[in-house]
Design a protein around this motif. Structure first.
Motif, PDB file in Angstrom:
ATOM      1  N   PHE A 177       1.075  -1.200   0.176  1.00  0.00           N
ATOM      2  CA  PHE A 177      -0.033   0.138  -0.015  1.00  0.00           C
ATOM      3  C   PHE A 177       0.903   1.257   0.171  1.00  0.00           C
ATOM      4  O   PHE A 177       1.964   1.178   0.411  1.00  0.00           O
ATOM      5  CB  PHE A 177      -0.766   0.109   1.278  1.00  0.00           C
ATOM      6  N   HIS A 178       0.233   2.175  -0.302  1.00  0.00           N
ATOM      7  CA  HIS A 178       1.129   3.397  -0.525  1.00  0.00           C
ATOM      8  C   HIS A 178       0.229   4.742   0.383  1.00  0.00           C
ATOM      9  O   HIS A 178      -0.734   4.999   0.207  1.00  0.00           O
ATOM     10  CB  HIS A 178       1.413   3.975  -1.711  1.00  0.00           C
ATOM     11  N   GLY A 223      -5.707   7.201  10.293  1.00  0.00           N
ATOM     12  CA  GLY A 223      -6.627   7.119   9.408  1.00  0.00           C
ATOM     13  C   GLY A 223      -6.550   6.440   8.190  1.00  0.00           C
ATOM     14  O   GLY A 223      -7.735   5.665   7.775  1.00  0.00           O
ATOM     15  N   TRP A 224      -5.389   6.313   7.653  1.00  0.00           N
ATOM     16  CA  TRP A 224      -5.071   5.883   6.378  1.00  0.00           C
ATOM     17  C   TRP A 224      -5.330   4.225   6.646  1.00  0.00           C
ATOM     18  O   TRP A 224      -5.804   3.488   5.982  1.00  0.00           O
ATOM     19  CB  TRP A 224      -3.844   6.098   5.768  1.00  0.00           C
ATOM     20  N   ILE A 225      -4.812   3.875   7.714  1.00  0.00           N
ATOM     21  CA  ILE A 225      -4.764   2.401   8.002  1.00  0.00           C
ATOM     22  C   ILE A 225      -6.175   2.040   8.285  1.00  0.00           C
ATOM     23  O   ILE A 225      -6.403   1.090   7.961  1.00  0.00           O
ATOM     24  CB  ILE A 225      -3.904   2.072   9.393  1.00  0.00           C
ATOM     25  N   CYS A 226      -6.827   2.834   9.096  1.00  0.00           N
ATOM     26  CA  CYS A 226      -8.236   2.449   9.480  1.00  0.00           C
ATOM     27  C   CYS A 226      -9.210   2.479   8.235  1.00  0.00           C
ATOM     28  O   CYS A 226     -10.045   1.554   8.253  1.00  0.00           O
ATOM     29  CB  CYS A 226      -8.788   3.433  10.493  1.00  0.00           C
ATOM     30  N   ASN A 227      -9.055   3.389   7.240  1.00  0.00           N
ATOM     31  CA  ASN A 227     -10.030   3.638   6.419  1.00  0.00           C
ATOM     32  C   ASN A 227      -9.847   3.109   5.102  1.00  0.00           C
ATOM     33  O   ASN A 227     -10.742   3.076   4.073  1.00  0.00           O
ATOM     34  CB  ASN A 227     -10.305   5.080   6.262  1.00  0.00           C
ATOM     35  N   ASP A 283       2.383  13.374  11.301  1.00  0.00           N
ATOM     36  CA  ASP A 283       1.312  12.633  10.355  1.00  0.00           C
ATOM     37  C   ASP A 283       0.815  11.478  11.111  1.00  0.00           C
ATOM     38  O   ASP A 283       0.112  10.636  10.605  1.00  0.00           O
ATOM     39  CB  ASP A 283       2.195  12.159   9.225  1.00  0.00           C
ATOM     40  N   GLY A 284       0.994  11.404  12.233  1.00  0.00           N
ATOM     41  CA  GLY A 284       0.364  10.264  13.038  1.00  0.00           C
ATOM     42  C   GLY A 284      -0.930   9.904  12.874  1.00  0.00           C
ATOM     43  O   GLY A 284      -1.488   9.046  12.495  1.00  0.00           O
ATOM     44  N   ASP A 285      -1.926  11.040  13.098  1.00  0.00           N
ATOM     45  CA  ASP A 285      -3.229  10.828  12.930  1.00  0.00           C
ATOM     46  C   ASP A 285      -3.538  10.741  11.382  1.00  0.00           C
ATOM     47  O   ASP A 285      -4.559   9.801  11.223  1.00  0.00           O
ATOM     48  CB  ASP A 285      -4.116  12.405  13.283  1.00  0.00           C
TER      49      ASP A 285
END
Length: 127
Positions: free
Chosen positions: A10-11, A95-99, A89-91
């Motif tokens: 994934f990117h 969010g990218w991981i979750c969504n 960029d943690g949030d």
């Protein structure tokens, strides 16, 4: 063993992150790749050391020089790296991981094959 058969890429923005869809339905993330996505390559070792052992595992990954062992993090470990790594960029990465990553990893053919194998083993009484 072809260690690349069970890995997805994934990117996050332009940074590639290797992900292993896991038999239990939870993706595992290459720690070094997540650190690169977060921009914390120099400091993530301290965060990794603080994570529980059950949040980390070693697995082979392909490289131009051949297979090497890399640390992979389960979902809790990945979020731990996102939220305690000190990245701005943690949030966004969480969010990218979750969504994006989680839903796509769970619907990948690799994951479907793993789940089917696990269900057959359970039906046969194999743990």
């Amino acid at each position: 063993m072809d260690c690349n058969k069970t890995l997805l890429t994934f990117h996050f923005r332009s940074t590639p992150v290797l992900v292993e869809p896991h038999l239990q339905g939870e993706p595992w993330f290459c720690a070094a790749d997540l650190a690169a996505a977060l921009g914390i390559q120099k400091t993530f070792g301290k965060v990794l050391a603080a994570l529980d052992d059950d949040m980390k595992k070693l697995r082979p990954v392909p490289t131009p020089a051949g297979e090497r062992q890399a640390i992979f993090l389960n979902l809790g470990g990945a979020y731990g790296l996102c939220f305690t790594g000190g990245s701005e960029d943690g949030d966004a990465v969480a969010g990218w991981i979750c969504n994006e990553v989680g839903p796509q990893a769970r619907t990948s053919p690799i994951f479907a094959k793993s789940v089917t194998k696990r269900l057959i083993q359970q039906a046969q009484g194999v743990q």
